[in-house]
Design a protein around this motif. Structure first.
Motif, PDB file in Angstrom:
ATOM      1  N   VAL A  20     -16.724 -49.265  13.947  1.00 50.10           N
ATOM      2  CA  VAL A  20     -17.201 -48.450  13.121  1.00 50.10           C
ATOM      3  C   VAL A  20     -16.280 -47.483  12.383  1.00 50.10           C
ATOM      4  O   VAL A  20     -16.141 -47.276  11.089  1.00 50.10           O
ATOM      5  N   CYS A  21     -15.545 -46.754  13.118  1.00 51.15           N
ATOM      6  CA  CYS A  21     -14.770 -45.507  12.735  1.00 51.15           C
ATOM      7  C   CYS A  21     -13.286 -46.005  12.236  1.00 51.15           C
ATOM      8  O   CYS A  21     -12.405 -45.380  11.935  1.00 51.15           O
ATOM      9  N   LEU A  22     -13.002 -47.195  13.134  1.00 52.09           N
ATOM     10  CA  LEU A  22     -11.692 -47.876  13.109  1.00 52.09           C
ATOM     11  C   LEU A  22     -10.618 -47.048  13.747  1.00 52.09           C
ATOM     12  O   LEU A  22      -9.399 -46.793  13.344  1.00 52.09           O
ATOM     13  N   GLU A  23     -11.039 -46.040  14.668  1.00 47.17           N
ATOM     14  CA  GLU A  23     -10.117 -45.282  15.428  1.00 47.17           C
ATOM     15  C   GLU A  23     -10.210 -45.590  16.869  1.00 47.17           C
ATOM     16  O   GLU A  23     -11.271 -46.333  17.197  1.00 47.17           O
ATOM     17  N   VAL A  24      -9.260 -45.226  17.760  1.00 47.71           N
ATOM     18  CA  VAL A  24      -9.570 -45.234  19.110  1.00 47.71           C
ATOM     19  C   VAL A  24     -10.837 -44.750  19.748  1.00 47.71           C
ATOM     20  O   VAL A  24     -11.121 -43.615  19.295  1.00 47.71           O
ATOM     21  N   LEU A  25     -11.115 -45.492  20.467  1.00 44.63           N
ATOM     22  CA  LEU A  25     -12.568 -45.156  21.224  1.00 44.63           C
ATOM     23  C   LEU A  25     -12.721 -43.716  21.817  1.00 44.63           C
ATOM     24  O   LEU A  25     -11.748 -43.438  22.386  1.00 44.63           O
ATOM     25  N   ARG A  26     -13.588 -43.001  21.471  1.00 43.26           N
ATOM     26  CA  ARG A  26     -13.821 -41.641  22.021  1.00 43.26           C
ATOM     27  C   ARG A  26     -15.149 -41.793  22.521  1.00 43.26           C
ATOM     28  O   ARG A  26     -16.234 -41.952  22.326  1.00 43.26           O
ATOM     29  N   ASP A  27     -15.142 -41.270  24.342  1.00 47.90           N
ATOM     30  CA  ASP A  27     -16.497 -41.479  24.933  1.00 47.90           C
ATOM     31  C   ASP A  27     -17.016 -42.966  24.788  1.00 47.90           C
ATOM     32  O   ASP A  27     -18.212 -43.141  24.217  1.00 47.90           O
ATOM     33  N   PRO A  28     -16.221 -44.154  25.256  1.00 46.05           N
ATOM     34  CA  PRO A  28     -16.629 -45.288  24.927  1.00 46.05           C
ATOM     35  C   PRO A  28     -18.009 -45.749  25.702  1.00 46.05           C
ATOM     36  O   PRO A  28     -18.529 -45.261  26.898  1.00 46.05           O
ATOM     37  N   VAL A  29     -18.624 -46.449  24.840  1.00 48.87           N
ATOM     38  CA  VAL A  29     -20.101 -47.023  25.604  1.00 48.87           C
ATOM     39  C   VAL A  29     -20.074 -48.615  25.273  1.00 48.87           C
ATOM     40  O   VAL A  29     -19.663 -48.847  24.293  1.00 48.87           O
ATOM     41  N   THR A  30     -20.872 -49.167  26.234  1.00 50.47           N
ATOM     42  CA  THR A  30     -20.830 -50.725  25.894  1.00 50.47           C
ATOM     43  C   THR A  30     -22.446 -51.068  26.040  1.00 50.47           C
ATOM     44  O   THR A  30     -23.118 -50.863  26.748  1.00 50.47           O
TER      45      THR A  30
END
Length: 566
Positions: free
Chosen positions: A17-27
């Protein structure tokens, strides 16, 4: 237990979505992972209101999935970020990447750069760029962080043109100002021209290197062939010198023995005379013994007739003889030895100086020196007059060890005649057994010229051959000019022809009684001339010689051939 090392790319930890490294990743239930804030914002948009689908696979969830932080993935991302933060020196294999100029926060990897926007874009922002401008006037190139180098430092415009007058890249404003009136063309066209020139230069350079390599390889072969010919000639000369010394040694020995026989003969004659007188002495002594047994009157009457030898024998002067045979002769031979050693040392020093001067003449570049030398020496095409050829004259002599038994070689080894009866030559592996042929001593591997005279009804052949041409048998492999190892000019009264490897070339010019042969080993040419008031070309053969060659001759029955001494 050692920790396993796993190689991963940044894209594997990027939120789609943001094309950046995951922050507080959720699956989410479908298995895809996002930033917690990104997936919440995506589902809360008006377009997604009351619909909960995955941004990537479009799978719909109902009711809304419960979102919770993926702690394992968060730890992996955290470790990855720490690894990326380490000094570049610890990761020398990692190449420099161009970052996307449109990304906010952590920059993504750029894949293209726009020369009009002067910005680099990652895959996602490049798509947005293409959708916005449809590439109209926007030229894309592989991602680079050197876009400023493509701008004019004065006008900050793209360098699109090339000034041929000043040989530099310029922008459109430069053409109107500092480069006004200059020869200007498109940058692409100049690049194509320069690439073409460099390609041509590269091809020429490669060709020059190939030519130099070919020249050097030929020079090496040429030097080896010349050295082989010179070594063989030196062996022949030293062998001749040794034979001459051995001959002189035999003559001196025979002279001493002759003197010995003379003196001994004289002494033996004296010895025979003494022995005769001793016999006479014994006879008289016996007569005296017989008379001693008679009466006094008879003894006195007969004893007066007895005469004993009274002459003394003149003894030979052996001291003078030994002095002559040892002291005088030894002194003379010592003088000869000293003079010979002095002459050999002097001549060897002279030869050594010449060899060393040749060594210096080919240093440092064989090909450059060879070319310079060839520039000083006239080419074969420049040799016109007989005097031009005589500077390369070689004084040849025949090798009796190669002469066919029906050839009679003169004592001077400069003329040969075919006889009807075989000559008493000893067996030799170099001798021609069937064809009436003979070779010269010493191989040749340079520029050489020689002349022959011939006469007779049988005709002659004048040519050259390799040393390894067959000698035994009557096949073409042993006949001069009729195989790949020999070349010859066949001469008769009415005509002549050139022969090589079973191929014959008829020669229209008449063949005279004096033939000149010019060999240019390096150039690979063999030329025959009719020598008279002028040099009449009979035939010129172009080839590549692979080893030293030997002058050779075939002499028909009733003909004579002579090597000319110049």
């Amino acid at each position: 237990m050692a920790a396993a090392t796993i190689s991963v790319e940044e894209d594997q930890f990027c939120c789609s979505v943001c094309l950046e490294v995951l922050r507080d990743p959720v699956t989410i239930p479908c298995g895809h992972s996002y930033c917690l804030d990104c997936i919440e914002d995506y589902w809360n948009t008006a377009k997604q209101k009351d619909q909960y689908s995955c941004p990537q696979c479009r799978q719909v969830f109902n009711p809304k999935p419960l979102l919770s932080r993926n702690t394992v993935l968060a730890e992996v991302v955290e470790k990855y970020l720490k690894t990326e933060a380490q000094p570049a020196a610890q990761h020398p294999a990692r190449s420099e990447e161009v970052k996307c100029g449109a990304c906010k926060g952590r920059k993504g990897k750029a894949v293209k750069s726009c020369l009009l926007c002067l910005e680099s874009f990652c895959q996602a922002h490049l798509k947005a760029h293409d959708e916005r401008f449809h590439r109209k006037g926007h030229k894309l190139i592989p991602a680079t962080d050197r876009l400023k180098e493509k701008l004019c430092q004065q006008h900050e415009k793209l360098l699109r043109l090339y000034c041929h007058s000043d040989q530099q890249c310029v922008c459109s404003q430069c053409v109107k100002e500092r480069h006004k009136g200059h020869s200007v063309g498109p940058l692409e066209e100049e690049r194509a021209n320069q690439q073409k020139k460099l390609k041509e230069t590269s091809l020429k350079s490669a060709q020059k290197l190939k030519d130099a390599e070919k020249e050097l390889r030929y020079a090496i072969r040429y030097i080896k062939h010349c050295t082989e010919a010179v070594v063989e000639e030196s062996e022949r000369i030293f062998s001749k010198l040794i034979r001459s010394i051995e001959k002189q040694s035999g003559e001196v020995k025979e002279m001493i023995k002759s003197q010995e026989r003379l003196v001994v003969s004289q002494a033996e004659e004296m010895l025979e005379k003494i022995q005769r007188e001793m016999t006479e002495h014994r006879r008289i002594e016996a007569e005296l013994e017989r008379l001693s047994r008679t009466d006094d009157i008879h003894f006195l009457q007969k004893c007066k007739s007895l005469h004993f030898p009274s002459k003394t024998v003149e003894m030979p002067n052996t001291d003078a003889l030994t002095y002559l045979m040892y002291k005088t002769m030894r002194d003379c031979l010592c003088d000869v030895n000293g003079g010979l050693e002095e002459t050999l040392q002097r001549e060897f020093s002279r030869v050594s100086e010449k060899v060393n001067s040749l060594k210096e003449s080919v240093h440092p570049s064989i090909t450059e020196k060879a070319k310079a030398k060839d520039a000083d020496i006239p080419s074969a095409t420049e040799l016109r007059k007989r005097a031009d050829f005589l500077q390369y004259y070689n004084d040849l002599t025949l090798d009796p060890n190669t002469a066919n038994p029906y050839l009679s070689v003169s004592n001077s080894r400069r003329s040969v005649t075919t006889r009807s009866e075989p000559q008493p030559y000893p067996d030799h592996p170099d001798r021609f057994t069937s064809w009436a042929q003979v070779l010269c001593r010493g191989g040749m591997a340079g520029r050489c010229y020689w002349e022959v005279e011939w006469a007779g009804s049988g005709g002659v052949s004048v040519g050259i051959c390799y040393k390894n041409m067959n000698r035994s048998g009557g096949g073409s492999d042993c006949k001069l000019g009729h195989n790949s190892r020999s070349w010859s000019l066949d001469c008769v009264d009415t005509a002549c022809s050139f022969q090589h490897n079973k191929e014959s070339v008829a020669i229209a010019a008449p063949c005279g009684s004096r033939i000149g042969v010019f060999l240019d080993f390096r150039a690979g040419t063999l030329t025959f001339y009719n020598v008279s008031d002028s040099m009449v070309l009979l035939h010129k053969e172009k080839t590549t010689f692979t080893q030293p060659v030997y002058p050779g001759f075939w002499v028909g029955l009733g003909s004579t051939l002579k090597l000319c001494s110049l």
